[in-house]
Write an enzyme that holds these catalytic residues in place. Structure first.
Site, PDB file in Angstrom:
ATOM      1  N   CYS A  83       0.817  -1.265   0.084  1.00  0.00           N
ATOM      2  CA  CYS A  83       0.091   0.069  -0.032  1.00  0.00           C
ATOM      3  C   CYS A  83       0.857   1.261  -0.006  1.00  0.00           C
ATOM      4  CB  CYS A  83      -0.958  -0.038   1.083  1.00  0.00           C
ATOM      5  SG  CYS A  83      -1.609  -1.444   1.509  1.00  0.00           S
ATOM      6  N   CYS A 204     -13.132  -0.042   8.244  1.00  0.00           N
ATOM      7  CA  CYS A 204     -12.135  -0.679   7.034  1.00  0.00           C
ATOM      8  C   CYS A 204     -12.175   0.378   5.887  1.00  0.00           C
ATOM      9  CB  CYS A 204     -12.477  -1.934   6.446  1.00  0.00           C
ATOM     10  SG  CYS A 204     -12.483  -3.046   7.967  1.00  0.00           S
ATOM     11  N   LYS A 326     -10.377   5.985   4.157  1.00  0.00           N
ATOM     12  CA  LYS A 326     -11.589   5.484   4.373  1.00  0.00           C
ATOM     13  C   LYS A 326     -12.915   6.063   3.491  1.00  0.00           C
ATOM     14  CE  LYS A 326     -15.250   3.347   6.478  1.00  0.00           C
ATOM     15  NZ  LYS A 326     -15.884   3.698   5.099  1.00  0.00           N
ATOM     16  N   HIS A 330      -9.334   3.840  -1.399  1.00  0.00           N
ATOM     17  CA  HIS A 330      -8.042   3.338  -1.189  1.00  0.00           C
ATOM     18  C   HIS A 330      -7.567   2.372  -2.399  1.00  0.00           C
ATOM     19  CE1 HIS A 330      -4.244   1.869   0.519  1.00  0.00           C
ATOM     20  NE2 HIS A 330      -4.745   1.074   1.280  1.00  0.00           N
TER      21      HIS A 330
END
Ligand SMILES: [Zn+2]
Lengths: 382, 129
Positions: A83, A204, A326, A330
């Site tokens: 990421c 998440c 969020k 993402h």
């Protein structure tokens, strides 16, 4: 080492981009950035992507993307740090410009996540495949274990943890590129489906298609292209243990602390100097731990501070004005670049309704895995 | 993902809990050339007793496809009495009995089935003691 500036930025909308493939979204962001910077030719380019192979069955993104943005012939490389691939791409481009090897360098990040069936498996490849994923732990599961450890150690409540996504969704309402620009309340967080106890779906970050790109050049040349360049004042990168179980303390992220220290040192700045920060809130608990590791709050204090309004407009420091991972979305490889673009827009006064007042220095913190890698950028309008 | 063949090399630690004790005292279940805590490189083989405690845990409700049929299931970070750290499922338990500090024992279990032929992958899971 030459000083380096950002002279143009471009990104796609973040969300479910069913009509575009991975090359289309990268090209859209890259071409927008080139147009924004007023450059037709680049000297070199980087593609930050976590897993073209598993998400889109396409490796060799260096060539695909150079071909599809009309830059065949230029050197191109794909960089990967889960990421943190986007931040790593900018760092690679920075080094190439700073070294004097190239003048105009494109750094773009991309991920096309909605085309794949078992996305939970793909993300888990950013954990320790042999010792974590093999035993059934998921990515949310790793952060859930950090959350449990933190809540136990510092008496953070489930309701206080929910303050992070609630705040970030509120910020995203004013971001036209955000995937989920709507407000969220406590019931919405606690009532959403359980993913990995204690984290619910609304703790998440989502599955997102998207791309983001910036153009870098030597600071000395920057004003030839734009009235408003943004200087990359500090960069820090660091690695940490690949497996969560090898973190000495499950409530800490050493790589973030080390990367932050390096960025502050290079920029000759302290946490108090930073006007706003884009942090890697892949899960609600991540924002808390990261803010502590970057020195904005003392250990054990960030969660309660966010719940008390200290991380939004009018508080101690605005955290994730974009809406964060969020609510903005993402797309893993694109995130680190998109964070830097948010800094660029804030520092050049182009952030519209989400503008942070008197923004002098912005920080972007991009993280891979459960803290296995981290890249921190400090930026300044010049 | 049909990747079972590579797991044969993991048999010593997955089946027999064979670990390395480094010169500095650090213990690693994962096979390593260099110690995870310091830069020391010399180690000897030890066999973990399989007892330890939970450092943190979660209940997984959304899993990768290979584990989807088993949800919800518990996963924990465990520190063995020798000081080795690992991640494992905690099975045969009431989730309400899980807590940080709870004593566990590692047991030999089936982990997944892979590929069209359903090759069985084995390994360690934990039970509360
Ligand atoms: Zn050692």
């Amino acid at each position: 080492m030459r000083e380096v500036a950002i002279i143009g930025v471009g990104m796609t909308k973040f969300g479910e981009l069913w009509d575009q493939g991975i090359r289309d979204i990268y090209a859209e962001a890259a071409l927008k950035a080139m147009e924004n910077a007023g450059v037709e030719k680049i000297d070199s380019m980087y593609v930050g992507a976590m897993s073209g192979g598993l998400y889109a069955y396409q490796e060799h993104l260096s060539s695909v993307m150079a071909d599809y943005i009309g830059q065949k012939g230029v050197p191109s490389a794909r960089v990967e740090s889960a990421c943190a691939s986007g931040g790593t791409a900018i760092r690679a481009a920075f080094m190439e410009v700073a070294s004097g090897m190239s003048d105009i360098v494109l750094a773009g990040g991309v991920e096309k996540m909605w085309d794949v069936e078992d996305g939970t498996f793909v993300l888990a490849t950013a954990s320790d495949q042999e010792y974590e994923a093999y035993n059934g732990v998921t990515f949310p599961g790793l952060y859930a274990m950090m959350a449990r450890a933190y809540m136990d150690k510092y008496n953070l409540t489930r309701e206080e943890l929910a303050a992070i996504p609630i705040k970030n969704h509120k910020h995203a309402v004013n971001n036209p590129n955000a995937q989920y620009p709507f407000e969220l309340d406590l019931k919405g967080v606690l009532g959403s489906s359980m993913v990995a106890d204690p984290l619910t779906l609304m703790d998440c970050s989502p599955i997102t298609d998207g791309a983001a790109a910036v153009i870098l050049c030597p600071l000395d040349l920057a004003h030839k292209f734009t009235k408003h360049p943004v200087k990359i004042k500090g960069i820090g990168a660091a690695t940490g243990p690949i497996a969560l179980h090898n973190h000495v303390d499950m409530t800490k992220l050493d790589a973030v602390r080390i990367a932050g220290e390096r960025a502050y040192k290079m920029a000759k700045l302290k946490p108090l100097d930073i006007s706003f920060v884009e942090v890697h809130d892949c899960f609600s608990i991540a924002e808390i731990i990261v803010l502590e590791e970057l020195g904005f709050f003392k250990y054990g204090k960030a969660g309660k501070a966010i719940a008390n309004g200290e991380a939004t407009y009018g508080g101690k420091i605005v955290v994730n004005p974009s809406g964060g991972l969020k609510a903005k979305g993402h797309p893993v490889g694109a995130t680190g670049v998109a964070q830097v673009i948010e800094c660029y827009e804030q520092l050049t006064g182009k952030a519209g309704k989400r503008q942070v007042k008197n923004a002098n220095y912005g920080m972007a913190q991009n993280m891979g895995g459960s803290g296995g890698s981290c890249v921190v950028h400090i930026l300044e309008a010049v | 993902m049909a990747i079972s063949p590579r797991y044969t090399r993991e048999i010593p630690h997955r089946y027999r809990l064979e670990a390395q004790k480094f010169e500095c005292g650090a213990v690693s279940l994962a096979t390593r050339y260099v110690c995870p805590d310091s830069d020391c490189k010399k180690s000897k083989k030890i066999t973990l007793k399989g007892t330890g405690k939970i450092l943190t845990y979660t209940i997984i409700h959304i899993a990768a496809d290979a584990f989807a049929k088993e949800t919800p299931y518990a996963v924990a970070v465990i520190e063995t009495d020798e000081g080795a750290r690992l991640t494992a499922q905690v099975v045969d338990c009431n989730f309400d009995d899980l807590k940080i500090g709870a004593r566990v024992e590692l047991v030999f279990r089936k982990i997944t089935e892979e590929g069209a032929s359903g090759i069985i992958n084995y390994g360690y899971k934990a039970v509360l003691v």
